[in-house]
Scaffold this active site. Structure first.
Site, PDB file in Angstrom:
ATOM      1  N   ASP A 274      21.171  39.518  43.555  1.00 48.32           N
ATOM      2  CA  ASP A 274      20.009  39.061  42.800  1.00 48.32           C
ATOM      3  C   ASP A 274      20.385  37.734  42.133  1.00 48.32           C
ATOM      4  O   ASP A 274      21.522  37.266  42.273  1.00 48.32           O
ATOM      5  CB  ASP A 274      19.547  40.131  41.807  1.00 48.32           C
ATOM      6  CG  ASP A 274      20.576  40.437  40.737  1.00 48.32           C
ATOM      7  OD1 ASP A 274      21.774  40.173  40.954  1.00 48.32           O
ATOM      8  OD2 ASP A 274      20.192  40.960  39.674  1.00 48.32           O
TER       9      ASP A 274
ATOM     10  N   SER B 125      17.415  37.782  35.507  1.00 47.42           N
ATOM     11  CA  SER B 125      17.900  38.711  36.519  1.00 47.42           C
ATOM     12  C   SER B 125      16.955  38.784  37.715  1.00 47.42           C
ATOM     13  O   SER B 125      16.729  37.794  38.390  1.00 47.42           O
ATOM     14  CB  SER B 125      18.120  40.088  35.884  1.00 47.42           C
ATOM     15  OG  SER B 125      18.799  40.954  36.746  1.00 47.42           O
TER      16      SER B 125
ATOM     17  N   ASP C  39      24.549  40.382  39.422  1.00 47.74           N
ATOM     18  CA  ASP C  39      25.118  41.624  38.904  1.00 47.74           C
ATOM     19  C   ASP C  39      24.750  42.822  39.783  1.00 47.74           C
ATOM     20  O   ASP C  39      25.263  43.920  39.587  1.00 47.74           O
ATOM     21  CB  ASP C  39      24.731  41.876  37.445  1.00 47.74           C
ATOM     22  CG  ASP C  39      23.231  42.026  37.218  1.00 47.74           C
ATOM     23  OD1 ASP C  39      22.437  41.792  38.163  1.00 47.74           O
ATOM     24  OD2 ASP C  39      22.830  42.368  36.086  1.00 47.74           O
TER      25      ASP C  39
ATOM     26  N   ASP D 131      21.271  36.640  39.238  1.00 51.61           N
ATOM     27  CA  ASP D 131      22.433  36.521  38.353  1.00 51.61           C
ATOM     28  C   ASP D 131      23.637  37.320  38.859  1.00 51.61           C
ATOM     29  O   ASP D 131      24.638  37.459  38.160  1.00 51.61           O
ATOM     30  CB  ASP D 131      22.097  36.904  36.909  1.00 51.61           C
ATOM     31  CG  ASP D 131      21.789  38.387  36.747  1.00 51.61           C
ATOM     32  OD1 ASP D 131      21.308  39.012  37.710  1.00 51.61           O
ATOM     33  OD2 ASP D 131      22.010  38.917  35.635  1.00 51.61           O
TER      34      ASP D 131
END
Length: 455
Positions: free
Chosen positions: A239, A98, A243, A241
């Protein structure tokens, strides 16, 4: 460099070559096969350079354990969650650290519902990791299938909950900064389907982060510059990933990641009031917005799955976290920057307002975030107990560290502070909010000074 392996409700993460090793990869894959009853597992990853090697080791452990694997490649974390639901799979694993720096990588574990494992479920999984494993004979190993249709399925789910035609008519000019992460291709495609002219910035999906991985205001200077340069209507930042979602307005100003969820809550509750679930560290602006629309707010522990569990148990119109995480039960129960983008563009189109005008209409607060690096045993729990007793006349929550909302007469009145250990890094977080920057700073410094002696 830290050699700490972080194991929490947010998954398992560490630094590759130190705590993320071939042995760890094998144990994660083998244990998850047991946890999923040797059923079908969806795996996806972000664009970090170490992801491909980890993916191969994980696939091997799952296949040799007897699982079938559906590999959907480099995709956002929420896309893995969507595909677990879509395929009725036994579970999923996201290979992504992340917002952590590029040297980190991690395993985010998704249950058959499409949401992350709960606190009790992940503790069961951790115990399984310590047990011996058995593997299948040559004629009973699993098979792997590469699925390239995941992006389209995810995009279709998002487009089904917004007024696509109203957005298309606006032909918005959008700059997208995906930090060369997993959101790059899928988000460009979705924006184009919404009739937007897209100016990509850091969308090469090569895993080399050209700015800080978190979409914080201090990391968005190039996005701000590009928005002004091309006269864009809005800038979106993700970011690695994808999310989490941050926004830069048409004047090149980052609006602050807390305002992502505030805008979405205002947009949805204005159309249909309902329960809102956020975490303890999210801006008080959400409470003010919900009150204005006759809606209830419930605060959960920090961590996506904690918010999701509360949304499931009591129902919710919308949920999320102040780090830019929007959780829409209309699409799936997980943080999703694509959902956030869809709602924000729909709000702009429906109200015929610029993003700066919409932000100007939100309740005004200032937030100060920081952390203390942990050493040894970390923060002495007795310090939090002592602080809690000192402020016993205020509104206290101790379900996740210590949160104090200053509701009684006090110099910090109208503000709050949240003190808690991080789920993802070896640090102790301090988050303070007040009606202005001076008040937020004063709250932050007061509690930072109280905690420092205990480190």
């Amino acid at each position: 460099m830290s050699s700490v392996l972080m194991k929490s409700v947010s998954g398992i993460r560490g630094i590759v070559g130190e705590t993320v090793t071939p042995d760890l990869i094998a144990r994660v894959g083998s244990a998850f096969a047991v946890y999923c009853g040797y059923g079908t597992v969806v795996i996806g990853r972000d664009s970090r350079p170490t992801g491909a090697a980890i993916e191969k080791g994980l696939e091997s452990a799952l296949l040799l354990s007897g699982c079938n694997v559906v590999n959907i490649g480099i995709v956002p974390t929420p896309t893995v969650q969507v595909m677990v639901e879509h395929l009725h799979a036994a579970g999923g694993i996201v290979i992504s650290a992340s917002h952590n720096p590029v040297e980190w990588n991690a395993f985010k574990l998704v249950g058959k519902s499409g949401s992350f494992l709960t606190a009790s479920e992940i503790e069961t999984f951790f115990a399984m990791m310590e047990s011996p494993f058995t593997y299948r004979h040559w004629d009973a190993v699993g098979s792997v299938v590469a699925d390239t249709g995941a992006n389209g399925i995810h995009i279709a789910k998002v487009l089904s909950v917004v007024d696509r035609e109203s957005i298309i008519k606006r032909n918005y000019n959008v700059v997208l900064d995906s930090v060369n992460g997993a959101g790059s291709d899928i988000t460009i495609t979705m924006l184009q389907k919404l009739g937007c002219d897209v100016v990509p910035l850091h969308c090469d999906m090569n895993g080399i982060f050209p700015r800080g991985a978190e979409p914080l205001p201090q990391n968005l200077a190039l996005l701000s510059k590009k928005v002004l340069e091309v006269k864009a209507d809005i800038g979106f930042a993700q970011d690695p990933d994808a999310d989490r979602l941050a926004i830069v307005d048409e004047k090149g100003r980052p609006i602050g990641e807390e305002n992502t969820i505030a805008l979405v809550v205002e947009h949805l509750l204005a159309r249909k009031p309902g329960r809102v679930v956020i975490n303890l560290s999210t801006t008080k602006a959400v409470d003010d917005i919900a009150t204005a629309h006759g809606s209830e707010v419930t605060r959960a522990m920090v961590g996506e799955i904690n918010v999701v569990e509360e949304m499931i148990s009591g129902g919710a119109r919308i949920g999320g976290e102040g780090n830019g995480g929007v959780i829409s039960p209309e699409v799936h129960l997980g943080r999703d920057s694509l959902v956030g983008i869809g709602y924000i563009l729909e709000m702009m189109a429906g109200r015929n307002r610029t993003i700066s005008e919409l932000v100007a209409g939100l309740p005004r607060y200032a937030m100060k975030k920081g952390s203390i690096k942990l050493a040894g045993a970390g923060i002495d729990p007795s310090i939090l107990k002592r602080i809690g007793k000192e402020f016993a006349d205020q509104k206290i929550s101790d379900i996740d560290g210590l949160r104090i909302e200053f509701v009684s007469p006090h110099e910090f009145a109208g503000g709050w502070v949240h003190l808690r250990p991080s789920n993802t890094e070896p640090i102790f977080r301090i988050i303070a909010e007040g009606k202005d920057e001076a008040r937020a700073e004063a709250i932050f410094r007061h509690f930072e000074n109280l905690l420092k002696p205990g480190v």
